[in-house]
Structures are given as structure tokens and as C-alpha cells.
Motif scaffolding. Sequence first.
Motif, PDB file in Angstrom:
ATOM      1  N   LYS A   1       0.692  -1.171   0.070  1.00  0.00           N
ATOM      2  CA  LYS A   1      -0.049  -0.003  -0.054  1.00  0.00           C
ATOM      3  C   LYS A   1       0.812   1.104  -0.166  1.00  0.00           C
ATOM      4  O   LYS A   1       1.870   1.124   0.348  1.00  0.00           O
ATOM      5  N   LEU A   2       0.232   2.246  -0.448  1.00  0.00           N
ATOM      6  CA  LEU A   2       1.011   3.571  -0.495  1.00  0.00           C
ATOM      7  C   LEU A   2       1.226   4.272   0.898  1.00  0.00           C
ATOM      8  O   LEU A   2      -0.190   4.559   1.385  1.00  0.00           O
ATOM      9  N   ILE A   3       2.123   4.752   1.135  1.00  0.00           N
ATOM     10  CA  ILE A   3       2.097   5.421   2.564  1.00  0.00           C
ATOM     11  C   ILE A   3       2.033   6.882   2.360  1.00  0.00           C
ATOM     12  O   ILE A   3       2.808   7.272   1.721  1.00  0.00           O
ATOM     13  N   PRO A   4       1.024   7.367   3.101  1.00  0.00           N
ATOM     14  CA  PRO A   4       0.808   8.793   2.927  1.00  0.00           C
ATOM     15  C   PRO A   4       2.149   9.396   3.818  1.00  0.00           C
ATOM     16  O   PRO A   4       2.648   9.160   4.652  1.00  0.00           O
ATOM     17  N   VAL A   5       2.559  10.441   3.258  1.00  0.00           N
ATOM     18  CA  VAL A   5       3.946  11.259   3.529  1.00  0.00           C
ATOM     19  C   VAL A   5       3.371  12.851   3.805  1.00  0.00           C
ATOM     20  O   VAL A   5       2.949  13.311   2.883  1.00  0.00           O
ATOM     21  N   PHE A   6       3.903  13.176   4.781  1.00  0.00           N
ATOM     22  CA  PHE A   6       3.702  14.682   5.221  1.00  0.00           C
ATOM     23  C   PHE A   6       5.342  14.864   5.379  1.00  0.00           C
ATOM     24  O   PHE A   6       5.912  14.446   6.027  1.00  0.00           O
ATOM     25  N   ASP A   7       5.771  15.921   4.331  1.00  0.00           N
ATOM     26  CA  ASP A   7       7.110  16.077   4.149  1.00  0.00           C
ATOM     27  C   ASP A   7       7.641  17.177   4.792  1.00  0.00           C
ATOM     28  O   ASP A   7       6.963  18.322   4.669  1.00  0.00           O
ATOM     29  N   GLY A   8       8.722  17.144   5.811  1.00  0.00           N
ATOM     30  CA  GLY A   8       9.315  18.529   6.451  1.00  0.00           C
ATOM     31  C   GLY A   8       9.877  19.502   5.818  1.00  0.00           C
ATOM     32  O   GLY A   8       9.950  20.728   6.161  1.00  0.00           O
ATOM     33  N   HIS A   9      10.119  19.432   4.346  1.00  0.00           N
ATOM     34  CA  HIS A   9      10.965  20.586   3.817  1.00  0.00           C
ATOM     35  C   HIS A   9      10.878  20.053   2.177  1.00  0.00           C
ATOM     36  O   HIS A   9      11.406  19.009   1.700  1.00  0.00           O
ATOM     37  N   ASN A  10      10.724  21.280   1.352  1.00  0.00           N
ATOM     38  CA  ASN A  10      11.073  21.079  -0.011  1.00  0.00           C
ATOM     39  C   ASN A  10      11.010  22.711  -0.699  1.00  0.00           C
ATOM     40  O   ASN A  10      10.646  23.772   0.078  1.00  0.00           O
ATOM     41  N   ASP A  11      11.736  22.696  -1.604  1.00  0.00           N
ATOM     42  CA  ASP A  11      12.181  24.282  -2.113  1.00  0.00           C
ATOM     43  C   ASP A  11      11.365  24.255  -3.638  1.00  0.00           C
ATOM     44  O   ASP A  11      11.736  25.202  -4.445  1.00  0.00           O
ATOM     45  N   ALA A  12      10.093  23.846  -3.627  1.00  0.00           N
ATOM     46  CA  ALA A  12       9.451  23.893  -4.957  1.00  0.00           C
ATOM     47  C   ALA A  12       8.913  25.549  -5.149  1.00  0.00           C
ATOM     48  O   ALA A  12       9.050  25.800  -6.344  1.00  0.00           O
ATOM     49  N   LEU A  13       8.806  26.276  -4.356  1.00  0.00           N
ATOM     50  CA  LEU A  13       8.349  27.573  -4.435  1.00  0.00           C
ATOM     51  C   LEU A  13       9.550  28.297  -5.232  1.00  0.00           C
ATOM     52  O   LEU A  13       9.233  28.921  -6.207  1.00  0.00           O
ATOM     53  N   LEU A  14      10.739  28.222  -4.773  1.00  0.00           N
ATOM     54  CA  LEU A  14      11.979  28.916  -5.536  1.00  0.00           C
ATOM     55  C   LEU A  14      11.992  28.533  -6.936  1.00  0.00           C
ATOM     56  O   LEU A  14      12.219  28.939  -7.894  1.00  0.00           O
ATOM     57  N   ARG A  15      11.863  27.117  -7.093  1.00  0.00           N
ATOM     58  CA  ARG A  15      11.982  26.708  -8.465  1.00  0.00           C
ATOM     59  C   ARG A  15      10.935  27.176  -9.280  1.00  0.00           C
ATOM     60  O   ARG A  15      11.279  27.534 -10.431  1.00  0.00           O
ATOM     61  N   LEU A  16       9.782  27.231  -8.827  1.00  0.00           N
ATOM     62  CA  LEU A  16       8.763  27.719  -9.619  1.00  0.00           C
ATOM     63  C   LEU A  16       9.111  29.353  -9.821  1.00  0.00           C
ATOM     64  O   LEU A  16       8.741  29.538 -11.165  1.00  0.00           O
ATOM     65  N   LEU A  17       9.273  29.863  -8.947  1.00  0.00           N
ATOM     66  CA  LEU A  17       9.928  31.234  -9.333  1.00  0.00           C
ATOM     67  C   LEU A  17      10.814  31.607 -10.499  1.00  0.00           C
ATOM     68  O   LEU A  17      10.826  32.644 -11.143  1.00  0.00           O
ATOM     69  N   GLU A  18      11.946  30.632 -10.243  1.00  0.00           N
ATOM     70  CA  GLU A  18      12.777  30.667 -11.093  1.00  0.00           C
ATOM     71  C   GLU A  18      12.850  30.108 -12.492  1.00  0.00           C
ATOM     72  O   GLU A  18      13.698  30.255 -13.332  1.00  0.00           O
TER      73      GLU A  18
END
Length: 351
Positions: A3-20
Motif C-alpha cells: 500500500k502507498l504510505i501517506p507522507v507529510f514532508d518536512g521540507h521542499n524548495d518547490a516555490l523557489l524552483r517555480l519562481l526561477e
Amino acid sequence: MNKLIPVFDGHNDALLRLLEQPSADPVQSFLTGEAPAHLDLPKAQAGGLVGGLFAVFCPSPGEIDRAAMQADAYDLPLPNELSLEAAQRLTIAQVAILQRLANASNGAVALCRSTAEIRAANARGALAAVLHIEGAEAIDPDLYFLDVLYAAGLRSVGPVWSRTNIFGYGVPFRFPGLPDTGPGLTDAGRRLVAACNRMRVLVDLSHITEQGFWDVAKISDAPLVATHSNAYALSPSPRNLTDEQLRAIRDSDGLVGLNFGTGFLRLDGRLDTSSDPELLVRHLDHLISIVGESRIGLGSDFDGTKIPDAIGSAAGLPVLFDLLRRHGYDEPLLERIGYSNWLSVLERTIG
């Protein structure tokens, strides 16, 4: 099939990637997965990622010499300090992208301000995004902008990144090296931590010097949390946590988020995407041996570092859980690591 384990992840930098990124529409890029990335909505859904702390990060002018981080040892100069004006401009842009994501997603992405909102978003199948800032350069000495950001959804603050600011000192890009690299919090940093405690904003201890860690531990009445840090005993990077720091996190009933960055996993500190993902298991074993099974989660650093190719992106999260199963981790422990430990510490910090 597992089964797929649900994940809450403590850190990502997606917003900067999207901005740049060069795309004219970063919002649609995230929602449809048009661009190469560690994290977008389709990859999150494929890998079981149901939420996380979405970091606002404001880079210094110029590039970090990441090529130098392929050597057995390196000691790079600290990035330049960032002006308040520049940091606020970059921060506003990234907060706006997250808000636009939530508005344009038809309910698929939710900007959450409490643990109850995270659970409600997950119950309806939405990706729960909690606003975090990594390095508090955008916050003024009087903390007025902290109130503005809180109103916009901010619930987690890392006082420093790997550069000096008015609130304290971060650890350098150095390998090998101890986290005991200099001063900790300034007087302004102590006021920031106290304000975050009053407002129920999580204080993130990743990136801060060891002295800064102990300064926060002395004055904070909240659980100690390092959102994306690993075990110094297995990878002697200043970004990682000593066993003494891990014991302090345990004693505060805090949490450590396992960083997927190869430079914080490997004994030689190299940024090498061919690294064996078993390194993640070894760090989890060590972290759990000190902080316990209820104080460990994931803090991938997606879109902010180089991760093992075997995982590759948020869609590859099941690879890690399959490794852990083969290593003897049972399903209840996988669920705690993936999701409920983070929700528990968030209930005790942001409410």
C-alpha cells in the motif's frame, strides 16, 4: 503490491524552483507536472505525498560552487548577506505563488494554517501545504513582517540559512566539519524565537550553528524540530545533528526530518546522485536509536538538493518505504515516519 504510505514532508524548495523556472505559468507547471522537478502535483500523488512544509528561500546573489562539493573535503565561503528589501521582494513572490497554486487548483492544493486544516485537506484528497521560511532575512528587526507573513499563512520559521543575518549564524558549506562553527542567536534572534513561541510558529533548527541550537533550546518552550537534517555520526557535515543534539530533541518531544540530500547522507559528503538509497535507512536507524520511533519523519529537501537517483522525485517515495520494509520496519512504524509523527509535533507547535 504494497500500500502507498501517506507522507507529510518536512521540507521542499518547490516555490523557489517555480519562481526561477523559465515557464510563463509556474502554477500550471506545478499542477500539471510540465517541468523536470522533484516535486509537482502529479509526482506527489503518484508517491503518496499528501502535504508538507513549503519553504520560501531567498538565494544570495551568485552561485554556490556545487562542483567543489564533489571533493573529499571542501570549505566554501559563506554566501553573501541579503538585504531586507531583496529578501522581502523574493518572499512575497513565493508566498504569492503558493496562494495562486491553492486558488487555481480546484481544491487539489490547500494552504493550511493548522493541523486540523491539514487533516481536513488530506481527508478530501488535497495536498496540504504549510508555509515555511528558510532563513528569516525578510523579517525586520521589529518583527512587523512576521505578523504580515503569519496572516498570509506562515507557521514555520528557520531563523537562519547558511549565512549570517540579524537573527543569528548558520553553518557553512564545509566538509568535514562540526556544527560548532561560531556564535548562535543574536538578541534579535532571541526576540524572534520568543515571538514564534507566542504565535505558535514552529522554529526550525536545520542550518543553525550548534550554539544557536542550544540558544533556542534554552529559551523555547516548544518541541525542538529540525525539519531536514541527518545524523552527524554517519556523515560529518555541519548541517547534521550530533548525538547530543538528538538527545535534546528527544527530551523535548520534538522531531527530526530525514534529509534525502546525498551530501548529508554520505560518509564522504559528496553530492552524488548515484548514491545508494540504503544510506537513508542507515540514518533512520541511527536517528531512531536516539530520538525514538515517535520523533522521526521525512524532510526530503525536494527541489533543493541532489537526492539518490533510485528515488528521483516525490513519485519515488515508495522506493524508500519498500527498502524500510525489507529492513524490518513494520507498517505502523512506516505510517508514523511518513505521516503521523509530523502531525503530532505540528499539533504541539502550530496547533
